[in-house]
Write a protein that holds these residues in place. Structure first.
Motif, mmCIF file in Angstrom:
data_model
loop_
_atom_site.group_PDB
_atom_site.id
_atom_site.type_symbol
_atom_site.label_atom_id
_atom_site.label_comp_id
_atom_site.label_asym_id
_atom_site.label_seq_id
_atom_site.Cartn_x
_atom_site.Cartn_y
_atom_site.Cartn_z
ATOM 1 N N UNK A 41 -83.295 -43.620 -56.029
ATOM 2 C CA UNK A 41 -84.240 -44.728 -56.269
ATOM 3 C C UNK A 41 -85.373 -44.651 -55.236
ATOM 4 N N UNK A 42 -86.520 -45.252 -55.582
ATOM 5 C CA UNK A 42 -87.679 -45.152 -54.683
ATOM 6 C C UNK A 42 -87.449 -45.955 -53.400
ATOM 7 N N UNK A 43 -88.113 -45.490 -52.332
ATOM 8 C CA UNK A 43 -87.897 -46.138 -51.032
ATOM 9 C C UNK A 43 -89.222 -46.495 -50.345
ATOM 10 N N UNK A 44 -90.249 -46.796 -51.138
ATOM 11 C CA UNK A 44 -91.564 -47.089 -50.542
ATOM 12 C C UNK A 44 -91.515 -48.267 -49.567
ATOM 13 N N UNK A 45 -90.919 -49.343 -50.003
ATOM 14 C CA UNK A 45 -90.995 -50.564 -49.191
ATOM 15 C C UNK A 45 -90.102 -50.476 -47.952
ATOM 16 N N UNK A 46 -88.867 -50.026 -48.151
ATOM 17 C CA UNK A 46 -87.982 -49.947 -46.982
ATOM 18 C C UNK A 46 -88.488 -48.899 -45.993
ATOM 19 N N UNK A 47 -89.019 -47.785 -46.506
ATOM 20 C CA UNK A 47 -89.562 -46.779 -45.579
ATOM 21 C C UNK A 47 -90.787 -47.343 -44.863
ATOM 22 N N UNK A 48 -91.559 -48.166 -45.569
ATOM 23 C CA UNK A 48 -92.758 -48.707 -44.916
ATOM 24 C C UNK A 48 -92.392 -49.605 -43.722
ATOM 25 N N UNK A 49 -91.185 -50.180 -43.751
ATOM 26 C CA UNK A 49 -90.776 -50.980 -42.581
ATOM 27 C C UNK A 49 -90.593 -50.043 -41.382
ATOM 28 N N UNK A 50 -89.977 -48.890 -41.638
ATOM 29 C CA UNK A 50 -89.786 -47.918 -40.551
ATOM 30 C C UNK A 50 -91.151 -47.432 -40.060
ATOM 31 N N UNK A 51 -92.052 -47.187 -41.011
ATOM 32 C CA UNK A 51 -93.392 -46.732 -40.627
ATOM 33 C C UNK A 51 -94.071 -47.804 -39.770
#
Ligand code: NAD
Length: 489
Positions: free
Chosen positions: A396-406
Motif C-alpha cells: 500500500x502507498x506510504x506518502x503520508x506516513x513517510x512524509x512525517x519521517x521527512x
C-alpha cells in the motif's frame, strides 16, 4: 485558610464537593507515584464510584518514595488528602471539583516497615503505579531489568528504598504468613505496561529467591492497561487562580483536559472495584487499543509537530487551527494509519479520530509542539515507522506516513521555512546532525540510517518516496508540500 474537611463549608459555590461520607471508605488500593496524572485519572474514577455509593472498600492510600514526594506528603497532611481537579474545556469553561477518594498518604522513608506491614495485610488488594516510564528500571538496549540500580535494596531487604524492594518484601511476608497475593496494576504510558511491570518485579524477586518469584508469578497478576488524559504540570498561575475560585487555598490542585480513557485487562488476583460502572473499559486484551493510541494519537502528534514548527506554530492548538495541518492529520489517520489497526471493540474509530483533533485544538491545555518533538528519534520509530512497515508489506502507498519521517529530517536543519532557528532537543543529537548533512547532499542516504529508523530504510519504495518528498520540502517549503501531498487524495 487551607482546603481540608473542616473548611469545605467555606468553599464558594460552583465547585463540586464530595457528597459521600469519607469515613465510610476503607483502603483497598495502594498507589505509588501520586502525581498529577493519578489524581486526574484513577482517583477521579474512584471518586465517581464512591459518589454512586459503590466500591467503598476500595479507597486509595497514596504512597510516595522519592525525595520530591515530601512536598506531596505535607500537602496531603494539611489537606487531609483533599485536592481540586479542574477540567479545562476548549470553550474556556473550567469545571472545578474537590476529590476525596485518596483517604490516606504514606511517605515511605518516614517508616518503610510500617508501609510494608500495611501492604502485608489482606486489605491491600491492588498496588497501582504511575512511577513514570523510567521507573521500571528497564535497560533501553537489552530490555532487561537493570539489577545494578537496585543493589542497595537487594542488600538491605528490610529497609528498601525502591518500589521493587518495598512491594517484593511485602509479598515475601504475605507468602510466609499465608496471605494470598494482590494485583500490581501499572498505569504508566508504556506499551504492554503490565508485562513490563511483571518482568521488573519478577526479576527483582528472583535476585532474592527463586521460590519467591515463582510464588509471585502464581499469586500476583499484572494487568495491562491503556490510559489517556492529558494532564500538564500544575503551574503557579493555576494554583493561585484555583485557590481564588475556591475561596480557600489548595496547595497542589490538578488541571487536565476533559477527555479521559482507561482500557484495562480484567485480570485481578484479589478482586477489583466495579470499574465497569464508570469510564473504564474492561477487556481481555489491551493490545489493539494500544495500537490505536500509538498510531493515531502519538503518531498524529508527530505528524503535526514538525510541519507545525516549520510553519512557525508554537502551541499544538495553534497548529491544529491551521486547516491545512488538520486536513493532513485527518488524511494520515484515514488513508494510512487506520488500515493498519486491529479491530477495536467498543470504539467508533471515526469518532475517536475526530475527538483527537478536538483534543489537540483545545486552547486551554497549552501543550507545545517543541514538547512533542523532544526525542523525535525515539518517537518516530515507535509510532510512525510501524505504520509504514505494515503498509509496505501489504503493497500500500506510504506518502503520508513517510512524509512525517521527512518532516522530522527537514526539522533537523534547525530552521523553519522563514529561516527562524528551531532548537533541536534529542538524545541522538550528534548522529542526527551527521544524518542531516548527508541527506542535504543526497536524500537516498536515508538508507544508511538503519540505526535510527530500522530496516525500513532499506526498502526501495520507502527510499524513493522519501527522496521525492524530501526534495519537495527542501525546495518548496512546508505549505506547498502539504498541498501537493493532499492533492493526491
Ligand atoms: P508527576 O511528575 O506529576 O508524578 C510522578 C510521580 O511518580 C511522582 O510522585 C514521583 O515521585 C513518582 N516517581 C517518579 N519516578 C519514580 C520511581 N523511579 N519510583 C517510584 N516513583 C517514582 O507525573 P504525572 O503527570 O503524574 O505522570 C506520571 C506518569 O503517568 C507518566 O510518566 C506516564 O507514564 C503516566 N501518564 C501521564 C499522563 C500525563 O498527561 N501527565 C498521561 C497518561 C499517562
Amino acid at each position: 485558610i487551607i482546603l481540608n474537611p473542616l473548611t469545605l463549608n467555606k468553599v464558594k459555590d460552583g465547585v463540586r464537593l464530595p457528597t459521600y461520607d469519607r469515613s465510610e471508605i476503607k483502603t483497598g488500593i495502594f498507589h505509588f507515584g501520586v502525581g498529577g496524572f493519578h489524581r486526574a485519572h484513577q482517583a477521579l474514577i474512584m471518586d465517581n464510584l464512591f459518589t454512586m455509593g459503590l466500591a467503598k472498600d476500595w479507597g486509595i492510600c497514596g504512597v510516595g518514595i522519592m525525595p520530591v514526594d515530601q512536598k506531596m506528603r505535607d500537602v496531603m497532611r494539611d489537606q487531609n488528602c483533599l485536592y481540586t481537579l479542574v477540567e479545562k474545556e476548549s470553550s474556556g469553561q473550567l469545571n472545578y471539583r474537590v476529590i476525596g477518594s485518596i483517604i490516606e498518604y504514606i511517605y515511605a522513608p518516614d517508616d518503610v516497615n510500617a508501609l510494608i506491614e500495611r501492604l502485608t495485610k489482606p486489605e491491600a488488594r491492588i498496588v497501582s503505579l504511575t512511577i513514570t516510564e523510567g521507573g521500571y528500571n528497564t535497560n533501553p538496549v537489552t530490555g532487561e531489568f537493570d539489577l545494578s540500580l537496585v543493589q542497595d535494596d537487594l542488600k538491605n531487604p528490610k529497609n528498601p528504598k525502591t518500589v521493587f524492594g518495598i512491594v517484593v518484601e511485602a509479598l515475601k511476608r504475605r507468602k510466609e504468613r499465608g496471605v494470598s497475593g494482590f494485583t500490581i496494576m501499572s498505569c504508566d504510558n508504556l506499551q504492554e505496561n503490565g508485562k513490563i511491570a511483571k518482568k521488573s518485579f519478577l526479576s527483582f524477586a528472583e535476585a532474592i529467591d527463586k521460590d519467591l518469584s515463582t510464588w509471585i508469578e502464581k499469586n500476583v497478576t499484572f494487568p495491562c492497561s491503556m490510559v489517556d488524559r492529558i494532564t500538564p504540570v500544575t503551574t503557579e498561575v493555576d494554583r493561585l487562580k484555583i485557590s481564588e475560585k475556591l475561596g480557600v487555598v489548595d496547595q497542589w490542585p490538578v488541571v487536565c483536559e476533559p477527555f479521559i480513557q482507561w482500557v484495562l485487562e480484567d485480570d485481578f488476583a484479589a478482586g477489583r472495584p466495579t470499574y465497569e460502572k464508570n469510564i473504564v473499559q474492561l477487556v481481555k486484551n489491551v493490545a489493539p487499543y494500544e495500537l490505536m493510541k500509538l498510531r493515531l494519537i502519538n503518531a498524529g502528534h508527530q505528524a503535526i509537530a514538525y510541519f507545525g514548527l516549520l510553519l512557525d506554530h508554537f502551541y499544538v492548538h495553534e497548529a491544529t487551527q491551521n486547516d491545512q495541518i488538520v486536513k493532513y492529520l485527518q488524511s494520515y489517520m484515514d488513508f494510512e494509519a487506520t488500515s493498519t489497526l486491529d479491530p477495536v471493540d467498543g470504539i467508533d474509530l471515526n469518532q475517536y479520530k475526530s475527538t483527537i483533533i478536538k483534543r489537540f485544538q483545545n486552547p486551554n491545555v497549552l501543550d507545545t509542539l517543541a514538547r512533542l518533538a523532544v526525542d523525535g528519534s525515539d518517537r518516530i520509530p515507535k509510532f510512525v515507522i510501524p505504520v509504514i512497515e505494515d503498509r509496505l508489506t501489504k503493497c500500500e502507498s506510504v506518502w503520508l506516513s513517510t512524509s512525517v519521517v521527512v518532516s522530522f529530517t527537514r526539522y533537523l536543519n534547525g530552521v523553519d521555512d522563514k529561516g527562524k532557528k528551531i532548537q533541536i532537543v534529542d538524545r541522538m543529537n550528534e548522529k542526527l546532525s551527521v544524518l542531516d548533512k548527508k541527506l542535504r547532499k543526497d536524500p537516498t542516504a536515508i538508507s544508511d540510517a538503519q540505526e535510527i529508523f530500522g530496516d525500513v530504510v532499506k526498502n526501495k519504495i520507502f527510499i524513493s518516496t522519501f527522496k521525492e518528498i524530501y526534495e519537495k520540502l527542501q525546495n518548496e517549503g512546508a505549505k506547498k508540500t502539504l498541498d501537493w501531498l493532499l492533492s493526491k487524495y
